[in-house]
Motif scaffolding. Structure first.
Motif, PDB file in Angstrom:
ATOM      1  N   ARG A   1     -11.172  -3.787   4.081  1.00  0.00           N
ATOM      2  CA  ARG A   1     -11.004  -2.583   4.905  1.00  0.00           C
ATOM      3  C   ARG A   1     -11.030  -1.364   3.984  1.00  0.00           C
ATOM      4  NH1 ARG A   1      -5.751  -2.703   8.485  1.00  0.00           N
ATOM      5  NH2 ARG A   1      -6.976  -4.318   9.493  1.00  0.00           N
TER       6      ARG A   1
ATOM      7  N   ASN B   1      -9.798   2.431   2.882  1.00  0.00           N
ATOM      8  CA  ASN B   1      -8.631   3.305   2.953  1.00  0.00           C
ATOM      9  C   ASN B   1      -9.069   4.621   2.334  1.00  0.00           C
ATOM     10  OD1 ASN B   1      -6.020   4.292   3.238  1.00  0.00           O
ATOM     11  ND2 ASN B   1      -5.351   3.443   1.280  1.00  0.00           N
TER      12      ASN B   1
ATOM     13  N   ILE C   1      -9.342  -2.183   0.634  1.00  0.00           N
ATOM     14  CA  ILE C   1      -8.153  -3.004   0.786  1.00  0.00           C
ATOM     15  C   ILE C   1      -8.582  -4.448   0.999  1.00  0.00           C
ATOM     16  CG2 ILE C   1      -6.036  -3.384   2.081  1.00  0.00           C
ATOM     17  CD1 ILE C   1      -6.303  -0.489   3.109  1.00  0.00           C
TER      18      ILE C   1
ATOM     19  N   PHE D   1      -4.861  -3.277  -3.114  1.00  0.00           N
ATOM     20  CA  PHE D   1      -5.566  -2.009  -3.005  1.00  0.00           C
ATOM     21  C   PHE D   1      -6.430  -1.820  -4.243  1.00  0.00           C
ATOM     22  CE2 PHE D   1      -2.008  -1.789  -0.214  1.00  0.00           C
ATOM     23  CZ  PHE D   1      -2.437  -1.045   0.864  1.00  0.00           C
TER      24      PHE D   1
END
Length: 117
Positions: free
Chosen positions: A26, A28, A36, A71
Motif C-alpha cells: 500500500r 503512504n 507499506i 514502512f
C-alpha cells in the motif's frame, strides 16, 4: 505485473487484485512517502528484482510481528529507489523495486513487483 491502484494491491491471488480489500502493498503519501508492506516482513536487497531469486529473498526476511506493518521509504539517500524483498499476508515471497515518484506532489509511486509462485 502491471496495474494501477489508488488503494493497494493484494498479491496472493493468482491474478493480483487492485481493490485494496486485503492489501499486501500500500502507498503512504505525505512529506516522507512510503510503501507499506502490510505483513511486516520486508528487507532491503541489492540490485534490481531481475537479479533476485526466491531463496535469497527468504533468507533476508526477518519475522514480522502479527499486525505490524513495515514502512519502506521511497526516498533513499540522494534519490528515489531501492529494491526490497517482502512476504505477502498469506506467506508468498516477492520483491519490488521503487522506480519513480511524481514530483513535487509525491502522490504517485511507480514500482515493479515480482511475486514467486
Amino acid at each position: 505485473m502491471t496495474g494501477t491502484s489508488d488503494i493497494g494491491f493484494d498479491l496472493d491471488a493468482r491474478k493480483p487484485d487492485f481493490n485494496g480489500s486485503v492489501d499486501d502493498l500500500r502507498g503512504n503519501f505525505g512529506y516522507q512517502p512510503q510503501v507499506i508492506v502490510m505483513s511486516g516482513r520486508a528487507a532491503e536487497a541489492a540490485g534490481d528484482i531481475a537479479e533476485l531469486d526466491k531463496a535469497g529473498c527468504v533468507d533476508g526476511l526477518t519475522p514480522g510481528a502479527p499486525g505490524e506493518a513495515a514502512f519502506v521509504p521511497v526516498y533513499r539517500g540522494n534519490g528515489v529507489g531501492g529494491t526490497y524483498c517482502f512476504a505477502t499476508g498469506e506467506g508468498r515471497i516477492g520483491a519490488f523495486t521503487i522506480k519513480s515518484i511524481d514530483y513535487p506532489s509525491s502522490s504517485r509511486v511507480t514500482i515493479d513487483v515480482l511475486v514467486w509462485a
